[in-house]
Design a protein around this motif. Structure first.
Motif, mmCIF file in Angstrom:
data_model
loop_
_atom_site.group_PDB
_atom_site.id
_atom_site.type_symbol
_atom_site.label_atom_id
_atom_site.label_comp_id
_atom_site.label_asym_id
_atom_site.label_seq_id
_atom_site.Cartn_x
_atom_site.Cartn_y
_atom_site.Cartn_z
ATOM 1 N N CYS A 1 1.087 -0.752 -0.023
ATOM 2 C CA CYS A 1 0.194 -0.188 0.070
ATOM 3 C C CYS A 1 0.789 1.388 0.355
ATOM 4 C CB CYS A 1 -0.985 0.366 1.107
ATOM 5 S SG CYS A 1 -2.040 1.875 1.812
ATOM 6 N N CYS B 1 -7.681 3.763 2.553
ATOM 7 C CA CYS B 1 -6.196 4.439 2.205
ATOM 8 C C CYS B 1 -6.808 4.653 0.582
ATOM 9 C CB CYS B 1 -5.561 3.252 2.053
ATOM 10 S SG CYS B 1 -4.187 2.602 3.406
ATOM 11 N N TYR C 1 -1.266 2.456 -5.609
ATOM 12 C CA TYR C 1 -1.669 0.500 -4.765
ATOM 13 C C TYR C 1 -2.137 1.470 -3.357
ATOM 14 C CZ TYR C 1 0.295 -2.045 -8.596
ATOM 15 O OH TYR C 1 1.421 -2.490 -9.741
ATOM 16 N N SER C 2 -3.173 0.078 -3.067
ATOM 17 C CA SER C 2 -3.927 0.799 -1.774
ATOM 18 C C SER C 2 -4.652 -0.461 -1.525
ATOM 19 C CB SER C 2 -5.285 1.701 -1.900
ATOM 20 O OG SER C 2 -4.857 2.900 -2.390
ATOM 21 N N CYS C 3 -4.118 -0.866 0.492
ATOM 22 C CA CYS C 3 -4.671 -1.865 1.139
ATOM 23 C C CYS C 3 -7.060 -2.169 1.371
ATOM 24 C CB CYS C 3 -4.145 -1.592 1.733
ATOM 25 S SG CYS C 3 -4.304 -1.018 3.470
ATOM 26 N N ALA D 1 -0.245 -4.695 -0.821
ATOM 27 C CA ALA D 1 -1.847 -4.009 -1.188
ATOM 28 C C ALA D 1 -3.449 -4.949 -1.919
ATOM 29 C CB ALA D 1 -1.489 -3.032 -3.288
#
Length: 329
Positions: A80, A104, A98-100, A88
């Motif tokens: 992330c 986020c 990228y995010s988790c 991610a």
């Protein structure tokens, strides 16, 4: 000798092992109905059901993407980019961050002013152009065609009152030495434009857009009188005393800089895309005085930049001549 391991996932079998010099990497991914390899433990299938070599090449690409996304139990390659703590799970279609988690995702949209919508007109090099990009472009052209067709059928297009209003607006602008051009109904700028002309006051009330490139921020103003100076228009945004606290925090690069470092630029229309140039406006003069002799498509868009920060905007001189050096323009 080739050591092959067969791992079954439902109706799909993963072939792993040292085959044809591939080492220990997975080397094929096929359904039980078709195999392109032979080895100890491989299912026996009729010759006619064997897949073509192109299928094996396609499955190798699938395996590589699986490795990248850590579906084979490998340590995640992408983390992330917001919290840097978790692997991610999502990737923003627009900025490719990228995010988790949903939290986020929201944080990255707020920090980068990202709307999360994929930019269908973003440049893609020839080396990176794939069939998916071709399909995306094709669908984009279809959407444009439908939008144009719907706009042509809209009743406003054939409304005489609307045509008279636009003609009056362009005529009044021409009288002020401003070449105002309007777009057909259906274009975004045409829908957004709220510019009006007050015949009693003999004054334009402009729809205006302010762009702050160094902070990636944009603000839209409506009903801006043409006799208002550009300095007064910018005060609620870059003045450290009069600006809104939220706006001041977002534009802190501008509020921390002296007013002498601020430059107000306006794009010159009717130029080729590889020769984009800008005119510098005088902050002490009124909006009307700065727009005289300019070509405007629907409404003015002003770019606020700082002299101390480098940008790629090429500014023409007072006489319209090219600058001698474009390094810090």
């Amino acid at each position: 000798m080739s050591a092959v391991t067969w791992v079954r996932f439902g109706s799909t079998v993963l072939v792993c092992g040292a085959v044809s010099g591939l080492g220990s990497r997975p080397c094929a991914l096929e359904s039980p109905r078709g195999w392109d390899m032979a080895g100890p433990g491989a299912p026996q299938v009729p010759e006619g059901s064997r897949p073509r070599s192109s299928r094996a090449a396609g499955t190798a690409e699938i395996l590589q993407s699986w490795e990248r996304e850590s579906l084979l139990g490998v340590t995640p390659r992408f983390w992330c980019e917001t919290c840097s703590k978790e692997a991610a799970k999502y990737r923003c279609p627009r900025c490719m961050k990228y995010s988790c988690s949903l939290l986020c995702v929201k944080k990255h949209k707020l920090a980068l002013s990202c709307n999360g919508v994929r930019d269908k007109t973003a440049f893609v090099s020839v080396n990176e152009f794939t069939d998916l990009n071709l399909l995306s472009d094709y669908r984009f052209l279809e959407d444009v065609g439908r939008t144009a067709d719907a706009a042509a059928r809209h009743c406003i297009v054939h409304n005489p009152a609307t045509k008279r209003l636009l003609y009056c607006l362009r005529n009044k602008a021409r009288g002020c030495n401003i070449e105002l051009k309007t777009l057909p109904v259906g274009f975004t700028k045409r829908r957004e434009n709220s510019t009006t002309f007050n015949s009693v006051e003999n004054k334009f009330y402009w729809h205006l857009k302010l762009v702050f490139p160094h902070c990636h921020a944009e603000y839209t103003l409506k009903g801006v009188p043409d006799d208002k100076t550009l300095a007064d228009i910018l005060k609620p945004y870059i003045d450290p005393v009069e600006s809104d606290p939220v706006v001041c925090q977002r534009l802190k690069i501008y509020t921390a800089s002296p007013l002498s470092d601020v430059r107000i630029l306006m794009k010159i229309e009717n130029r080729s895309r590889n020769s984009i140039r800008y005119n510098e406006l005088d902050a002490s003069r009124s909006l009307l005085d700065n727009l005289k002799g300019k070509v405007i498509i629907e409404y003015p868009t002003l770019f606020v930049v700082l002299k101390t920060l480098k940008n790629d905007m090429v500014v023409l001189g007072q006489d319209g001549s090219e600058p001698a050096e474009n390094s810090d323009s």
